[in-house]
Design a protein around this motif. Structure first.
Motif, PDB file in Angstrom:
ATOM      1  N   ILE A 160     -13.286  -5.400  60.910  1.00  0.00           N
ATOM      2  CA  ILE A 160     -14.522  -5.193  60.145  1.00  0.00           C
ATOM      3  C   ILE A 160     -14.389  -5.973  58.853  1.00  0.00           C
ATOM      4  O   ILE A 160     -13.593  -5.633  57.982  1.00  0.00           O
ATOM      5  CB  ILE A 160     -14.760  -3.696  59.877  1.00  0.00           C
ATOM      6  CG1 ILE A 160     -14.773  -2.924  61.197  1.00  0.00           C
ATOM      7  CG2 ILE A 160     -16.079  -3.488  59.135  1.00  0.00           C
ATOM      8  CD1 ILE A 160     -14.596  -1.433  61.048  1.00  0.00           C
ATOM      9  N   MET A 180      -9.711  -3.107  59.178  1.00  0.00           N
ATOM     10  CA  MET A 180     -10.839  -3.111  58.248  1.00  0.00           C
ATOM     11  C   MET A 180     -10.398  -3.658  56.905  1.00  0.00           C
ATOM     12  O   MET A 180      -9.388  -3.211  56.349  1.00  0.00           O
ATOM     13  CB  MET A 180     -11.361  -1.683  58.096  1.00  0.00           C
ATOM     14  CG  MET A 180     -12.662  -1.548  57.343  1.00  0.00           C
ATOM     15  SD  MET A 180     -13.317   0.130  57.555  1.00  0.00           S
ATOM     16  CE  MET A 180     -14.756   0.051  56.481  1.00  0.00           C
ATOM     17  N   TYR A 186     -18.317   0.796  57.057  1.00  0.00           N
ATOM     18  CA  TYR A 186     -18.609   0.992  58.484  1.00  0.00           C
ATOM     19  C   TYR A 186     -19.348   2.309  58.615  1.00  0.00           C
ATOM     20  O   TYR A 186     -18.811   3.367  58.277  1.00  0.00           O
ATOM     21  CB  TYR A 186     -17.280   1.029  59.244  1.00  0.00           C
ATOM     22  CG  TYR A 186     -17.342   0.804  60.732  1.00  0.00           C
ATOM     23  CD1 TYR A 186     -18.379   0.106  61.337  1.00  0.00           C
ATOM     24  CD2 TYR A 186     -16.322   1.277  61.554  1.00  0.00           C
ATOM     25  CE1 TYR A 186     -18.399  -0.117  62.696  1.00  0.00           C
ATOM     26  CE2 TYR A 186     -16.330   1.057  62.925  1.00  0.00           C
ATOM     27  CZ  TYR A 186     -17.366   0.359  63.489  1.00  0.00           C
ATOM     28  OH  TYR A 186     -17.376   0.140  64.853  1.00  0.00           O
ATOM     29  N   ALA A 216     -13.162   2.176  53.772  1.00  0.00           N
ATOM     30  CA  ALA A 216     -11.972   2.006  54.606  1.00  0.00           C
ATOM     31  C   ALA A 216     -11.028   3.203  54.493  1.00  0.00           C
ATOM     32  O   ALA A 216     -10.469   3.672  55.492  1.00  0.00           O
ATOM     33  CB  ALA A 216     -11.249   0.717  54.209  1.00  0.00           C
ATOM     34  N   ILE A 225     -10.246   4.126  62.113  1.00  0.00           N
ATOM     35  CA  ILE A 225      -9.669   2.784  62.089  1.00  0.00           C
ATOM     36  C   ILE A 225      -8.147   2.910  62.068  1.00  0.00           C
ATOM     37  O   ILE A 225      -7.604   3.989  61.792  1.00  0.00           O
ATOM     38  CB  ILE A 225     -10.164   1.957  60.884  1.00  0.00           C
ATOM     39  CG1 ILE A 225      -9.695   2.598  59.566  1.00  0.00           C
ATOM     40  CG2 ILE A 225     -11.676   1.805  60.906  1.00  0.00           C
ATOM     41  CD1 ILE A 225      -9.960   1.740  58.337  1.00  0.00           C
TER      42      ILE A 225
END
Length: 290
Positions: A160, A180, A186, A216, A225
């Motif tokens: 990402i 990320m 996100y 994140a 993630i």
């Protein structure tokens, strides 16, 4: 007892990070952040682009092809925004249409056929919501990608880069490892959209950003993630300038390159059956209430 301790730690971690959520969103949207093409020029070599979905046409909002990353031959699928007005119009502001997602899946299937790992780069406010996209099956294209990516028999690494917006991002976001960038976001919806729905006031976007837990650190705490790629404070990209910005881009690109190589090595050693089972379990456990 362990479950309670872990839940407390997750909540504490997210609370410490939410204070600057809207600032992270502004950073993620900055026009000078690294885009897919920047990284193709920096950390990959011998890139050969593939165009078209063989059904309707080509979508410039998604770039696909094959490249080399050190000793690995990989497939690349990445969303691409634009830096000036002409580029943004050409790339449709990074909002893919159905033919973009079908092109992406076409390249993924080629990668599976020739046993090439797949790396995807997410950076979109969302899938294009226009009438023409809906007429050509936008929702079907996204849903089909989700199903097919979950069953790909080659390693898939998702990165990402900036904005990861809703199904437009998730359509190329099903992978074995999800990385990320530190200042990326996100989320299922933009903070402005969330605020407009909940409070009928887009000015409350900063409050929505905190509630959405889209940074994140938030997502790492939630287990959505796998790794955060660090960025410097002077994060933005200045390719032709000798400045701290250029140094920051090179630093981030180097960190991302190292992370990709590390994960490729790990995934390359996994048995195919084990890899698919791990991928399935990874996504099945998402949404756990804490």
């Amino acid at each position: 007892m362990d479950f309670i301790v872990k839940a407390f730690q997750k909540r504490k971690l997210m609370k410490n990070n939410r204070k600057d959520a809207f600032e992270r969103i502004q950073t993620a949207r900055h026009s000078e952040r690294p885009y897919t093409l920047d990284l193709l020029d920096t950390i990959f070599s011998n890139f050969v682009e593939i165009h078209g979905d063989r059904r309707y046409g080509d979508d410039p909002a998604i770039i696909c092809g094959f490249a080399r990353l050190d000793g690995y031959e990989v497939a690349i699928v990445g969303q691409q925004k634009g830096r000036d007005t002409n580029q943004r119009r050409f790339r449709n502001f990074g909002m893919p249409k159905p033919e973009g997602y079908r092109k992406a899946l076409r390249v993924m299937k080629l990668a599976e056929k020739f046993k090439r790992p797949i790396i995807t780069f997410i950076d979109t406010p969302g899938a294009y919501p226009g009438i023409d996209a809906e007429e050509r099956g936008q929702a079907e294209a996204i849903a089909f990608n989700l199903r097919e990516m979950s069953q790909l028999k080659v390693p898939v690494i998702v990165v990402i880069l900036g904005e990861g917006g809703s199904g437009g991002a998730l359509a190329i976001g099903v992978g074995d490892k999800i990385l990320m960038l530190e200042n990326a976001v996100y989320s299922v919806i933009t903070p402005e959209g969330c605020a407009a729905i909940l409070w009928k006031d887009a000015e409350k976007a900063n409050l929505a950003a905190e509630s959405l837990r889209l940074t994140a650190t938030d997502l790492m705490a939630l287990g959505l993630i796998d790794e955060i790629v660090p960025e410097l404070v002077e994060w933005h990209y200045a390719k032709n300038e000798k400045s701290h910005s250029k140094e920051a881009f090179e630093y981030t690109a180097a960190e991302l390159r190292n992370a990709l190589l590390k994960d490729l090595k790990i995934l390359d050693e996994l048995d195919e059956r084990k890899m698919l089972e791990t991928r399935f379990r990874k996504f099945r456990k998402m949404g756990e209430w804490i």
